[in-house]
Enzyme design. Structure first.
Site, PDB file in Angstrom:
ATOM      1  N   SER A 157       0.812  -1.215   0.000  1.00  0.00           N
ATOM      2  CA  SER A 157       0.000   0.000   0.000  1.00  0.00           C
ATOM      3  C   SER A 157       0.847   1.266   0.000  1.00  0.00           C
ATOM      4  CB  SER A 157      -0.973   0.002   1.178  1.00  0.00           C
ATOM      5  OG  SER A 157      -0.281  -0.156   2.403  1.00  0.00           O
ATOM      6  N   GLU A 158       1.956   1.292   0.773  1.00  0.00           N
ATOM      7  CA  GLU A 158       2.873   2.428   0.735  1.00  0.00           C
ATOM      8  C   GLU A 158       4.299   1.951   0.924  1.00  0.00           C
ATOM      9  OE1 GLU A 158      -0.899   4.625   1.488  1.00  0.00           O
ATOM     10  OE2 GLU A 158       0.026   3.006   2.638  1.00  0.00           O
ATOM     11  N   THR A 159       5.230   2.688   0.330  1.00  0.00           N
ATOM     12  CA  THR A 159       6.662   2.469   0.535  1.00  0.00           C
ATOM     13  C   THR A 159       7.261   3.766   1.054  1.00  0.00           C
ATOM     14  OG1 THR A 159       6.851   0.771  -1.177  1.00  0.00           O
ATOM     15  CG2 THR A 159       8.858   1.966  -0.613  1.00  0.00           C
TER      16      THR A 159
END
Length: 303
Positions: A49-51
């Protein structure tokens, strides 16, 4: 693309002590000279979903930049927890208070001796809103009656501690669990309120020690459903305090999430006056190297 640069990357599961549970975040510990195109490509490849991309900062101990698979995100709670959990697990930072520069400002992050990471979020904002529960129900695949009775006491609201969510209380857990959202309709609903996504919650939790159970739908960020959401948990803490949901507001809220995606996790939230802190554990699931392309200007134009 003419050349490649090898970078260390990790997948770190936040808000859990067990690998392959909680919410996975990508962590790139050395991103000083990566540009926006490269960071977006890495986030797309890691497909979580996020890095979080860590770099040096003139204003704080480090800079964090966040990307979903489709776009940059101003703030991400679970990726912040994951990044600092990764650094602590690798003995790159000690327990104590650290500062991090983000797109929403410089925030404090505290790492406890046991590795629990606490993140002070941005100044909370809570704006109650009138919603069409029939439309909400249709978008989320939930009987509108599940919103209407609890909505008489707790209005829907747009709440933010750095990333705004449309917060909608639901009466019983079965309605949260049975939600079957239409991504396009949810994205349109969130966009109408300038929110990153829709956060459903109920006080009818699975665990007796939990304050609430939640699900977060963020198709506008390229995330149909986020397993465990730190920024939304902080936002709902601020929302519940402003709404007067408790006679005596708890010292700590426990938000459970992710069970319906087989990635259970727990977010701890502390709300004190104008400050909101979100805390949780993190564990490294994967640590390795990734070849990052160096883009030529023509490649970017043709992409």
């Amino acid at each position: 693309m003419t050349d490649h640069d090898t970078r260390r990357v990790a997948l770190v599961d936040a808000f859990t002590t067990e690998p392959l549970a909680g919410n996975a975040a990508g962590v790139v510990p050395d991103a000083d000279d990566l540009d926006a195109e490269q960071m977006q490509a890495v986030a797309r490849e890691l497909a979580v979903s996020e890095t979080a991309f860590l770099a040096e900062s003139d204003e704080a101990d480090r800079r964090l930049t966040y990307y979903s698979p489709t776009q940059e995100v101003d703030l991400c709670g679970h990726a912040t927890i994951a990044a600092h959990g990764f650094l602590h697990e690798n003995d790159e930072i000690d327990a104590g208070t650290h500062t991090v520069e983000t797109n929403v400002g410089v925030l404090d992050v505290e790492v406890a001796e046991d590795g629990t990471v606490w993140m002070t979020q941005d100044t909370p904002s809570v704006q109650p809103v009138d919603v069409d529960y029939e439309r909400v129900g249709e978008a989320l695949g939930v009987d509108p009656a599940a919103f209407q009775d609890v909505g008489a006491d707790l209005s829907a609201a747009v709440a933010s501690t750095g990333l705004p969510f449309l917060v909608i209380p639901v009466n019983f857990l079965e309605h949260v669990g049975d939600a079957s959202p239409d991504d396009d309709a949810v994205e349109a609903l969130a966009d109408e309120y300038d929110a990153a996504g829709v956060y459903l919650f109920t006080f009818d939790a699975l665990d007796a020690d939990s304050t609430l159970h939640a699900r977060a739908f963020c198709p506008g960020l390229g995330i149909s459903e986020d397993p465990v959401t730190g920024t939304a948990s902080g936002a709902v803490g601020a929302y519940l305090r402003q709404a007067g949901a408790f006679t005596d507001f708890p010292d700590e809220l426990v938000c459970e999430q992710g069970n319906y995606l087989d990635r259970p996790g727990t977010v701890r939230v502390r709300v004190d006056a104008g400050d909101v802190r979100v805390g949780g554990a993190a564990t490294v699931a994967l640590d390795g190297d990734l070849r990052v392309p160096e883009y030529e200007a023509d490649d970017i134009l043709e992409a």
